[in-house]
Design an enzyme around this catalytic site. Structure first.
Site, PDB file in Angstrom:
ATOM      1  N   ILE A  78      -8.705  -5.267   9.047  1.00 40.72           N
ATOM      2  CA  ILE A  78      -7.336  -4.800   8.842  1.00 40.72           C
ATOM      3  C   ILE A  78      -7.223  -3.411   9.455  1.00 40.72           C
ATOM      4  O   ILE A  78      -7.957  -2.498   9.086  1.00 40.72           O
ATOM      5  CB  ILE A  78      -6.970  -4.759   7.341  1.00 40.72           C
ATOM      6  N   GLU A  79      -6.294  -3.255  10.391  1.00 40.38           N
ATOM      7  CA  GLU A  79      -6.184  -1.999  11.129  1.00 40.38           C
ATOM      8  C   GLU A  79      -4.741  -1.491  11.135  1.00 40.38           C
ATOM      9  O   GLU A  79      -3.794  -2.251  11.010  1.00 40.38           O
ATOM     10  CB  GLU A  79      -6.672  -2.174  12.570  1.00 40.38           C
ATOM     11  N   GLY A  80      -4.596  -0.168  11.285  1.00 37.09           N
ATOM     12  CA  GLY A  80      -3.291   0.449  11.428  1.00 37.09           C
ATOM     13  C   GLY A  80      -2.585   0.767  10.123  1.00 37.09           C
ATOM     14  O   GLY A  80      -1.459   1.276  10.133  1.00 37.09           O
TER      15      GLY A  80
END
Length: 543
Positions: A135-137
């Site tokens: 999970i990024e950002g």
């Protein structure tokens, strides 16, 4: 044909085991995983084949988080692929991604209990080996929710299945923004390992500096941060990039597209360099390669669907030398191993050396007990001497006169220069013509005659001494006497041999001889180059 290739590969594998200085299980001693995202599921098997048995885990793009925070099983999942990987002894651990969609990421964390259960059910249904959470950002305000999501996954996913987490590299210890989203220490309490995405030191943006995707200092500081945060060494996996980034240095393309750090597959970099006669350089400080080239008017080059048109460009990218530098880090820090983003973008030769270098066996024919092991590894990493292949050094092979000239030109940082004149008739069409002629022009070496160099003749010990003497101009007292029984006062090589000898760089044999006409071997050259490294760097820094 397939059977022949299988037999040849088996012979090579046995040879590597017999000659290696590391344990028989070296190919799997340190952990190695990679992501599958590009090229589509029909090509996934070919991508894994290309790794030549180097991987322990493949992580395909089977799990997405949709905008509502729910699990989507992607169309790329194929049971036949999973079965084939298991037959080969590889684990299939799909990565769960929000693809930088902040709403999907935050909704998934709000819905984390249901999401974790759905993932656990999918792992069981499709006979998968776990999940890699990517999970990024998402901002740091969701840090605790993210950690709790991993806790839930560990609770719901069977203990014999993997739960791992892809985390942003954090070499500067940021606590806010998306870097602050990852609580390294607490995540490691639930996860089998953290996969540090140690890339994108530069990125696609006008705000990004032009530079490496992952310099060696960026990489090391990323590992050091995890250790400082208290992550156990056996839970740290260090991620390498299989791509570069390109910038247009003189404005947008003719289509008004600005190229500011656009990603470029490692497989395409050499194409661009070759097509436009690019200039390749290696930056010692960052241990990274870069290339500059100009696309002339009327010509173009594609990166995916992006058309590059006339202008000046620079690419920072990974090649064999920069990847080998990074592959030393897991052993240096004693961590679990490596990961990579992503299969399909590495050059085919990558897997010829990857497992060996990862596990500390840099050349299969240079064991830990070899007298020149340290010297060979030193000059190899400096880029002064390369292997005869990506996995062999041939330490006892004699040096030719051409090879000696090229090694010295490379070490002294002169390889980008071009000779003004060409004197040697026997060098026409020879692979080392420019380096030899340049060395002559710089006063480093002489031919055997005004128009003859004899490039493939063996480089003798006294010839090498003379070349080094002409380069470094070491002082020598007048009337110096020979320290060796086989070098007389009137021998032409007395002065150069004694000058190098008095510097402590070269010696003789136990019987008091120097054996001036003996062949110089590659191992001997490696030792001499390291002993002279300070002098080499001094000459190099003068220009």
């Amino acid at each position: 044909m397939k059977n022949v290739k299988s037999v040849l590969w088996m012979i090579l594998a046995i040879s590597l085991i017999c000659n290696s200085s590391i344990p028989v299980n070296a190919q799997t001693k340190l952990f190695n995983m990679s992501y599958l995202f590009f090229g589509g599921p029909s090509g996934y098997l070919r991508q894994v084949d290309a790794t030549k048995g180097s991987l322990d885990v493949v992580s395909p793009n089977y799990f997405d988080i949709n905008k509502d925070g729910e699990l989507d099983i992607t169309w790329t999942l194929q049971s036949s692929f999973i079965t084939e990987m298991h037959r080969r002894g590889l684990k299939v651990v799909p990565f769960l991604s929000n693809h930088w969609n902040v709403s999907a990421g935050t909704n998934g964390l709000k819905n984390r209990r249901a999401l974790a259960r759905a993932i656990a059910d999918a792992i069981e249904k499709y006979k998968l080996d776990g999940v890699n959470v990517d999970i990024e950002g998402v901002g740091s305000t969701y840090k605790d929710d993210h950690t709790d999501f991993i806790r839930l996954l560990r609770q719901y996913v069977p203990k014999n299945k993997e739960v791992s987490v892809a985390v942003a590299a954090n070499p500067n210890g940021w606590k806010t923004g998306w870097h602050g989203f990852y609580d390294y220490k607490k995540l490691s309490e639930y996860a089998d390992y953290l996969m540090i995405m140690a890339y994108d030191e530069s990125w696609e943006s006008p705000d990004s500096p032009i530079g490496p995707v992952a310099s060696i200092t960026f990489s090391e500081r990323s590992i050091q941060y995890a250790l400082t945060e208290g992550v156990p060494k056996d839970k740290i996996v260090y991620g390498l990039p299989f791509y570069g980034r390109i910038w247009k240095l003189d404005g947008p393309t003719l289509e008004n597209i600005k190229i500011t750090g656009r990603g470029i597959s490692s497989t395409r970099v050499e194409d661009a360099i070759e097509e436009f006669n690019g200039k390749v350089q290696f930056d010692e400080a960052s241990q990274s390669s870069y290339a500059t080239f100009t696309i002339p008017k009327g010509k173009s080059f594609f990166i995916g669907s992006t058309k590059l048109t006339q202008g000046d460009y620079i690419i920072w990218y990974e090649n064999e030398r920069s990847i080998k530098a990074k592959l030393r880090l897991p052993n240096k820090y004693g961590i679990k191993g490596t990961g990579s983003w992503a299969l399909y973008h590495e050059t085919p030769d990558t897997w010829d050396y990857y497992s060996l270098w990862l596990n500390g066996s840099y050349f299969v024919d240079v064991t830990s007990k070899h007298w020149a092991e340290g010297h060979i590894h030193y000059v190899s990493q400096k880029g002064w001497m390369t292997g005869r292949t990506s996995t062999t050094f041939s330490p006892n092979t004699p040096l030719t006169r051409a090879q000696g000239a090229v090694i010295l030109i490379r070490a002294l940082g002169k390889e980008q220069l071009k000779p003004r004149e060409y004197h040697f008739d026997d060098l026409k069409g020879h692979w080392a013509q420019e380096e030899i002629e340049l060395a002559r022009e710089l006063g480093y070496l002489d031919g055997k005659a005004p128009n003859k160099f004899d490039p493939e003749a063996n480089l003798t010990r006294e010839q090498l001494a003379k070349i080094l003497y002409q380069i470094f101009d070491y002082p020598l007292d007048a009337g110096v006497e020979s320290a060796f029984s086989d070098i007389s006062a009137d021998r032409w090589s007395l002065q150069p041999v004694m000058a190098i000898y008095h510097q402590g760089h070269i010696g003789g044999y136990e019987d008091g001889t120097f054996r001036p006409t003996n062949k110089s071997t590659r191992a001997q050259m490696a030792k001499l180059m390291e002993l002279m490294s300070k002098d080499i760097e001094a000459i190099k820094n003068e220009t």
